[in-house]
Design an enzyme around this catalytic site. Structure first.
Site, PDB file in Angstrom:
ATOM      1  N   HIS B  57      47.184  34.123  61.357  1.00  0.00           N
ATOM      2  CA  HIS B  57      47.029  35.469  61.925  1.00  0.00           C
ATOM      3  C   HIS B  57      48.151  35.793  62.917  1.00  0.00           C
ATOM      4  O   HIS B  57      48.027  36.715  63.707  1.00  0.00           O
ATOM      5  CB  HIS B  57      45.683  35.582  62.639  1.00  0.00           C
ATOM      6  CG  HIS B  57      44.520  35.188  61.801  1.00  0.00           C
ATOM      7  ND1 HIS B  57      44.260  35.787  60.599  1.00  0.00           N
ATOM      8  CD2 HIS B  57      43.568  34.241  61.974  1.00  0.00           C
ATOM      9  CE1 HIS B  57      43.173  35.229  60.069  1.00  0.00           C
ATOM     10  NE2 HIS B  57      42.744  34.282  60.870  1.00  0.00           N
ATOM     11  N   HIS B 219      40.640  37.251  56.575  1.00  0.00           N
ATOM     12  CA  HIS B 219      40.691  36.074  55.704  1.00  0.00           C
ATOM     13  C   HIS B 219      40.447  36.483  54.268  1.00  0.00           C
ATOM     14  O   HIS B 219      39.972  35.695  53.449  1.00  0.00           O
ATOM     15  CB  HIS B 219      39.643  35.040  56.113  1.00  0.00           C
ATOM     16  CG  HIS B 219      39.590  34.776  57.569  1.00  0.00           C
ATOM     17  ND1 HIS B 219      38.763  35.478  58.413  1.00  0.00           N
ATOM     18  CD2 HIS B 219      40.292  33.911  58.332  1.00  0.00           C
ATOM     19  CE1 HIS B 219      38.951  35.036  59.658  1.00  0.00           C
ATOM     20  NE2 HIS B 219      39.872  34.096  59.629  1.00  0.00           N
TER      21      HIS B 219
END
Lengths: 331, 331
Positions: B57, B219
Site C-alpha cells: 500500500h 486488497h
C-alpha cells in the site's frame, strides 16, 4: 484502454484545470495558451523560467510550477511538442525585465518550437535565452532527437535554476548554473511495458511478456537493446553501469541518486532499485548525498524506471536543498 | 509478472532497506522486527505513534514515518497483517513515558495482531491505546473485515495525530483527535485493473477489458458492483455521490478532497478526476479547503483511484497544515 478519460482531446486541458483548482492560491491555468503559471509571475525581481514539453510526463512539467521551480509550463498534447505560437505567447506573458529562461528537453520538435519562439520574443525586446537538457545516456540520436534525449534529469536543472532565480540570480548566471547541472547529470531507463496514449487507445509499441527495453525513451523510443526480463538487481546494475561509466562518476564523488518511476511502477519497487543502486555506489566509493525516489518524469502508464546521477558540489547541493512549492507534493 | 523484483520473499525487506538508505539521517530499519522507525524515537516528550498493515500500500505506511507523522511502521508481508510478536516488539521499542498510540486500518487480521500486542505491552507497563480507521463507505463487512474497511483516509488520521503528538499532546488527546478525524472522513475507490502480488506472480482477481470494480478494496476485495468502463466524469460522480451522501457532507461544509492513485494510474488522470470532483462539490455548496492528489494508499500496481473527503474545522485544518517530513516526498 483502461484509463480515467473523458474525451481524449480534452485530456490535457482537463488535467490543467484540475491542477489550477487544486492550487487556487498559487497557480493559474490560461486556457488560451494551454499553460500553467505562477499567479505571482512575472516578477520584476526574478528571471522567469518556462519549460515546455509534450504532455504525458507528469509531474513534469505542469506540476513543477511554483515558488523555487518553474514560473510557467507550456505543455503540448500527449507526446507532442507545444505549438510555437503558444510558447511565444507564454514567453510574452511571463516576460520579466530580468529576462526569461526557456528550458527544453532535447527533442527536435520542442527545439524548433522554442527556438522560433525565442527569436520572435527577442524581436519584441524580451531578453530571452534557451537551455537544452540532454541527460539520457542510452543512445546518440533517436526517433525524435538529434543528439541525446532529455529525460528525468531535467528535474535537477529546473530545481537548481529555479532556486537561483528565486534568490535573484540574473539570466547569464542561470544559464551558467543550468548548463553546469546538465553537464554533471546522466540518466538511463528501462521499460517493462509499453504505454497507451489516450488518443491512440492502444499500446504505443509491442513488447513480449518476458521482454524489457533497456535504454527506453520517455516516448517509447527504442533504447540500446531488447532483453529478457531479469532480476531487479541485474536491471539496476545495467542502468547504473551505463550511467556511472558515461560521465564517468568516480570514487570520491558525491552524488544525488534518483530512481524515477515511469508511471505504472509502484513506489515499493522503486525503493528496491534504490537500495541496490545505493549499495553499489558505496562499493564504488561514490557517496550518495541526496536521494530522490518517486515519479518525476513519466511516460503515461509505462511500467519501468530510470536511474539518474548528479555529481554534487557545494553550489549545486545548496540549490537542490533550497525550499520549493509545487503541485506535486504530499502535504 | 513484469516487476522489479529479486526474490519475492525479500520484496518487503529490500524495500525497507532502500527506505532507510535514502533517509540515513532520520530513519532506521530494524530487520529483526521488519520495522521502519524515526532515529530520534522514542522521545520522552512525545507519544509514539505506530501504524502497521500489510505491505503493498506504499507510501502507506513505511514511507509515512517521520517528524509530524508516524514514529514507526510495522509492515507485514504483501497484503498480510504484521505478525503479532513484531507489533509487540515494535511497541516495546517505541515505548515512551507519554505512551504509545497504535493506528490500525480495520481488517480482522490487523486488529487481532494489534489487540494482542496492546494487551501484552500493557501487561509490561506500557501506556498504550489503539485507534481503528474505517473510512471506506463501499461495503459493510468484506472479505477480510467485519465493519467497514480502512483505506486512504488513514492518511488524514496519521497526519492529524502526528502533528498533535509533535506539539506534545497526551495519549487521550491523540485518541480524541484521531477518532474525530476518522468520524468525518469517508472514502470510496474504483479499480480499472487487478494487481499482481510478487509472490503470487499473477493477477489477484479477474476483470474484463471493459469492466471496473466500483467500491474495490485495497486488497482487491469486491466492492458494490462490477460495472462497464465509462467516462472519467461518470466514475468520479459515482465515487463522489457515494461519499458525500454517506456522512453526509452538506452545503456550507469545508472539506479536504483527496484523489488517491491505487498504484498503476498516472497522476495526469488523477487530476482529471480531481477537477471534476472539485467542480461538483462547488455546485453542492461544499468548499474545498485543502487538496491532495497523488498516491497515498495503493494496491501494488492496480490501475484505479479512490476519492476521500474530510470535513474540516479549525482544529483539523491546523493539524493538516502543520509541517511534516517523511520518505514520500518530492524534494
Amino acid at each position: 484502454m483502461k484509463k480515467f478519460v473523458n474525451d481524449p482531446k480534452q485530456y490535457v486541458p482537463e488535467m490543467l484545470k484540475g491542477i489550477a483548482l487544486a492550487n487556487p492560491d498559487t497557480l493559474k491555468y490560461v486556457p488560451a495558451y494551454n499553460l500553467i503559471m505562477r499567479s505571482d509571475s512575472p516578477s520584476p525581481d526574478r528571471v522567469s523560467i518556462i519549460q515546455g514539453s509534450g504532455s504525458g510526463h507528469e509531474p513534469a512539467h505542469v506540476m513543477t510550477v511554483g515558488r523555487g521551480m518553474l514560473d510557467a509550463a507550456c505543455p503540448g498534447d500527449v507526446f507532442s511538442a507545444p505549438p510555437m505560437d503558444y510558447v511565444y505567447e507564454t514567453t510574452k506573458l511571463l516576460a520579466s525585465p530580468k529576462g526569461v529562461l526557456l528550458l527544453v528537453n532535447n527533442y527536435t520538435g520542442d527545439r524548433m518550437a522554442f527556438e522560433m519562439a525565442q527569436e520572435l520574443s527577442a524581436a519584441d525586446g524580451v531578453n530571452v535565452k534557451t537551455l537544452f537538457i540532454d541527460d539520457d545516456v542510452a543512445v546518440q540520436d533517436s526517433t525524435y532527437t538529434v543528439g541525446r534525449r532529455g529525460v528525468a534529469g531535467n528535474f535537477f536543472v529546473m530545481k537548481a535554476v529555479g532556486a537561483a532565480a528565486e534568490q535573484g540570480a540574473d539570466l547569464d548566471e542561470l544559464v551558467r548554473i543550468g548548463e553546469k547541472v546538465d553537464s554533471v547529470t546522466r540518466t538511463m531507463g528501462i521499460a517493462l511495458t509499453s504505454c497507451t496514449p489516450p488518443a491512440k487507445g492502444s499500446p504505443l509499441f509491442e513488447i513480449g511478456d518476458d521482454e524489457i527495453e533497456v535504454g527506453v525513451g520517455i516516448h517509447g523510443e527504442p533504447g540500446r537493446r531488447r532483453a529478457k526480463l531479469t532480476t531487479a538487481d541485474e536491471m539496476t546494475d545495467e542502468l547504473l553501469d551505463a550511467v556511472v561509466n558515461d560521465l564517468p562518476y568516480v570514487a570520491g564523488d558525491r552524488v544525488a541518486l534518483m530512481i524515477n518511476g515511469l508511471g505504472g511502477t509502484p513506489i515499493s519497487e522503486l525503493y528496491i532499485l534504490y537500495g541496490h543502486a545505493h549499495e553499489r555506489l558505496t562499493e564504488l566509493g561514490i557517496t550518495v548525498g541526496r536521494s530522490y525516489v518517486g515519479e518525476y518524469c513519466t511516460s503515461l502508464d509505462m511500467a519501468g524506471a530510470s536511474l539518474t546521477l548528479v555529481r554534487l558540489d557545494d553550489e549545486i547541493e545548496a540549490l537542490l536543498e533550497a525550499p520549493a512549492e509545487i503541485a506535486a507534493r504530499i502535504f
